[in-house]
Design a protein around this motif. Sequence first.
Motif, PDB file in Angstrom:
ATOM      1  N   ARG A 240       0.911  -1.226  -0.037  1.00  0.00           N
ATOM      2  CA  ARG A 240      -0.063   0.077   0.091  1.00  0.00           C
ATOM      3  C   ARG A 240       0.817   1.241  -0.094  1.00  0.00           C
ATOM      4  NH1 ARG A 240      -3.048  -2.571   4.109  1.00  0.00           N
ATOM      5  NH2 ARG A 240      -2.028  -1.205   5.790  1.00  0.00           N
ATOM      6  N   GLU A 241       1.913   1.071   0.656  1.00  0.00           N
ATOM      7  CA  GLU A 241       2.898   2.313   0.877  1.00  0.00           C
ATOM      8  C   GLU A 241       4.023   2.432  -0.426  1.00  0.00           C
ATOM      9  OE1 GLU A 241       2.652   4.707   3.271  1.00  0.00           O
ATOM     10  OE2 GLU A 241       0.692   3.723   3.821  1.00  0.00           O
ATOM     11  N   LYS A 242       3.780   1.352  -1.017  1.00  0.00           N
ATOM     12  CA  LYS A 242       4.850   1.453  -2.113  1.00  0.00           C
ATOM     13  C   LYS A 242       6.297   1.511  -1.739  1.00  0.00           C
ATOM     14  CE  LYS A 242       1.460   3.260  -5.412  1.00  0.00           C
ATOM     15  NZ  LYS A 242       0.951   3.951  -6.463  1.00  0.00           N
ATOM     16  N   ASP A 243       6.556   0.695  -0.474  1.00  0.00           N
ATOM     17  CA  ASP A 243       7.914   0.853  -0.168  1.00  0.00           C
ATOM     18  C   ASP A 243       8.620  -0.419  -0.454  1.00  0.00           C
ATOM     19  OD1 ASP A 243      10.453   0.739   1.559  1.00  0.00           O
ATOM     20  OD2 ASP A 243       9.156   2.090   3.216  1.00  0.00           O
ATOM     21  N   VAL A 244       9.406  -0.084  -1.395  1.00  0.00           N
ATOM     22  CA  VAL A 244      10.244  -1.177  -2.213  1.00  0.00           C
ATOM     23  C   VAL A 244      11.207  -1.961  -1.232  1.00  0.00           C
ATOM     24  CG1 VAL A 244      11.736  -2.214  -3.908  1.00  0.00           C
ATOM     25  CG2 VAL A 244      10.089  -0.440  -4.308  1.00  0.00           C
ATOM     26  N   ARG A 245      11.784  -1.269  -0.130  1.00  0.00           N
ATOM     27  CA  ARG A 245      12.802  -1.710   0.499  1.00  0.00           C
ATOM     28  C   ARG A 245      12.046  -2.754   1.727  1.00  0.00           C
ATOM     29  NH1 ARG A 245      16.228   1.873   5.063  1.00  0.00           N
ATOM     30  NH2 ARG A 245      17.259   0.140   6.112  1.00  0.00           N
ATOM     31  N   LEU A 246      10.863  -2.132   2.340  1.00  0.00           N
ATOM     32  CA  LEU A 246      10.153  -3.113   3.059  1.00  0.00           C
ATOM     33  C   LEU A 246       9.549  -4.387   2.651  1.00  0.00           C
ATOM     34  CD1 LEU A 246       9.036  -3.040   6.231  1.00  0.00           C
ATOM     35  CD2 LEU A 246       7.061  -1.797   5.389  1.00  0.00           C
ATOM     36  N   GLN A 247       9.134  -4.226   1.366  1.00  0.00           N
ATOM     37  CA  GLN A 247       8.689  -5.277   0.350  1.00  0.00           C
ATOM     38  C   GLN A 247       9.995  -6.413   0.470  1.00  0.00           C
ATOM     39  OE1 GLN A 247       7.038  -4.359  -3.248  1.00  0.00           O
ATOM     40  NE2 GLN A 247       6.042  -2.632  -2.339  1.00  0.00           N
ATOM     41  N   ASN A 248      11.215  -5.806   0.031  1.00  0.00           N
ATOM     42  CA  ASN A 248      12.225  -6.890   0.206  1.00  0.00           C
ATOM     43  C   ASN A 248      12.668  -7.562   1.420  1.00  0.00           C
ATOM     44  OD1 ASN A 248      12.601  -6.317  -2.776  1.00  0.00           O
ATOM     45  ND2 ASN A 248      14.057  -4.734  -2.399  1.00  0.00           N
ATOM     46  N   MET A 249      12.383  -6.711   2.427  1.00  0.00           N
ATOM     47  CA  MET A 249      12.874  -7.304   3.799  1.00  0.00           C
ATOM     48  C   MET A 249      11.921  -8.246   4.154  1.00  0.00           C
ATOM     49  SD  MET A 249      13.601  -3.738   5.925  1.00  0.00           S
ATOM     50  CE  MET A 249      13.722  -4.722   7.456  1.00  0.00           C
ATOM     51  N   CYS A 250      10.555  -8.073   3.904  1.00  0.00           N
ATOM     52  CA  CYS A 250       9.574  -9.182   4.004  1.00  0.00           C
ATOM     53  C   CYS A 250       9.690 -10.397   3.335  1.00  0.00           C
ATOM     54  CB  CYS A 250       7.989  -8.602   3.568  1.00  0.00           C
ATOM     55  SG  CYS A 250       7.508  -7.250   4.785  1.00  0.00           S
ATOM     56  N   LEU A 251       9.912 -10.212   1.833  1.00  0.00           N
ATOM     57  CA  LEU A 251      10.334 -11.400   0.902  1.00  0.00           C
ATOM     58  C   LEU A 251      11.518 -12.167   1.611  1.00  0.00           C
ATOM     59  CD1 LEU A 251      10.014  -9.745  -2.262  1.00  0.00           C
ATOM     60  CD2 LEU A 251       8.339 -11.474  -1.138  1.00  0.00           C
ATOM     61  N   GLY A 252      12.573 -11.382   1.928  1.00  0.00           N
ATOM     62  CA  GLY A 252      13.808 -12.056   2.716  1.00  0.00           C
ATOM     63  C   GLY A 252      13.584 -12.812   3.938  1.00  0.00           C
ATOM     64  N   ILE A 253      12.853 -12.154   4.893  1.00  0.00           N
ATOM     65  CA  ILE A 253      12.233 -12.947   6.175  1.00  0.00           C
ATOM     66  C   ILE A 253      11.371 -14.175   5.948  1.00  0.00           C
ATOM     67  CG2 ILE A 253      11.321 -12.497   8.317  1.00  0.00           C
ATOM     68  CD1 ILE A 253      12.567  -9.794   8.409  1.00  0.00           C
ATOM     69  N   TRP A 254      10.427 -13.888   4.932  1.00  0.00           N
ATOM     70  CA  TRP A 254       9.683 -15.014   4.484  1.00  0.00           C
ATOM     71  C   TRP A 254      10.452 -16.120   4.083  1.00  0.00           C
ATOM     72  CZ3 TRP A 254       4.517 -15.808   5.483  1.00  0.00           C
ATOM     73  CH2 TRP A 254       3.820 -16.796   4.600  1.00  0.00           C
ATOM     74  N   ALA A 255      11.306 -16.119   3.182  1.00  0.00           N
ATOM     75  CA  ALA A 255      12.323 -17.279   2.906  1.00  0.00           C
ATOM     76  C   ALA A 255      13.009 -17.925   3.859  1.00  0.00           C
ATOM     77  CB  ALA A 255      13.501 -16.758   1.643  1.00  0.00           C
TER      78      ALA A 255
END
Length: 281
Positions: A240-255
Amino acid sequence: MMKGPSTITLQNIIELHKLRREMDVRLRLIIYRDNMIFNDIIVRLQAVFKYDIGERFKGPAGDNIENTYKNVAKPVCLCAKGLNSYLVSAYIVTLSKSFVYRKSAMKVLKTFLRTCNNLAFDEGYLQIIFIRLRMPKKQFLDYKWNEKLMQMVLEKQETDCAMSWLSTLGGAFSALGEEFKHCAEIAGKISVRQFELALRLDNPLLVARCRLYSALSLIQRGCFTTPKYMIQRIYKFALREKDVRLQNMCLGIWAKLRHNYKQYKQKESVSLKTLHISSKI
């Protein structure tokens, strides 16, 4: 006996119609100095709103100003020489806060517009009034506000510094938490302190990152259900916030969650309730 109530009812209808017309009136005040606009507001009997041309100003009922007013009246300047900035500031604040003052002020402004345009006030036109600011001859310093502002700046500076130190320390303990469980616990406690500071800074994105740090600490300690839902909620927020950095952090911790859970299932010999963790968040 029947004429009295009907007369009163008719008078009530007339008064209601008059009040409705007054409530529909909008005055646009543009406060400026030289080529800079300091404030642009719409004054209605009900309240004062900021005028936003990008959003096509809508009132409380959702009505569009362009649909309500087909024409715009010739703009009028309230005072060619300009008005004292302190006076205009107090005027706008009082307009915003006081209904009684706003009602009286709108009557005066409508009279002023009739005088300037030499015609009857037409509610079908959007009335625009320019208020030019001039530099006050005497200015005063607000020492109390200055002290409060300095305190806020110093507090923000110290909080940012503390956040940087905690991020460095938390990252170190998080790396050690891959091998030592007690280090993961310390990293989790540090993330809680970071979370408290992020709330004080009133930064939603920083708060979300601190939640991710806590989720990572829980994963390292063998907890998987809570982090799963935490990461999913934060990832939706990041989109929603279009924060790419936070999205990448979520993907990394999900992995990391998927990898640790897979290892955990392989080590445990007892039957477990399977937690479904898909390849995508």
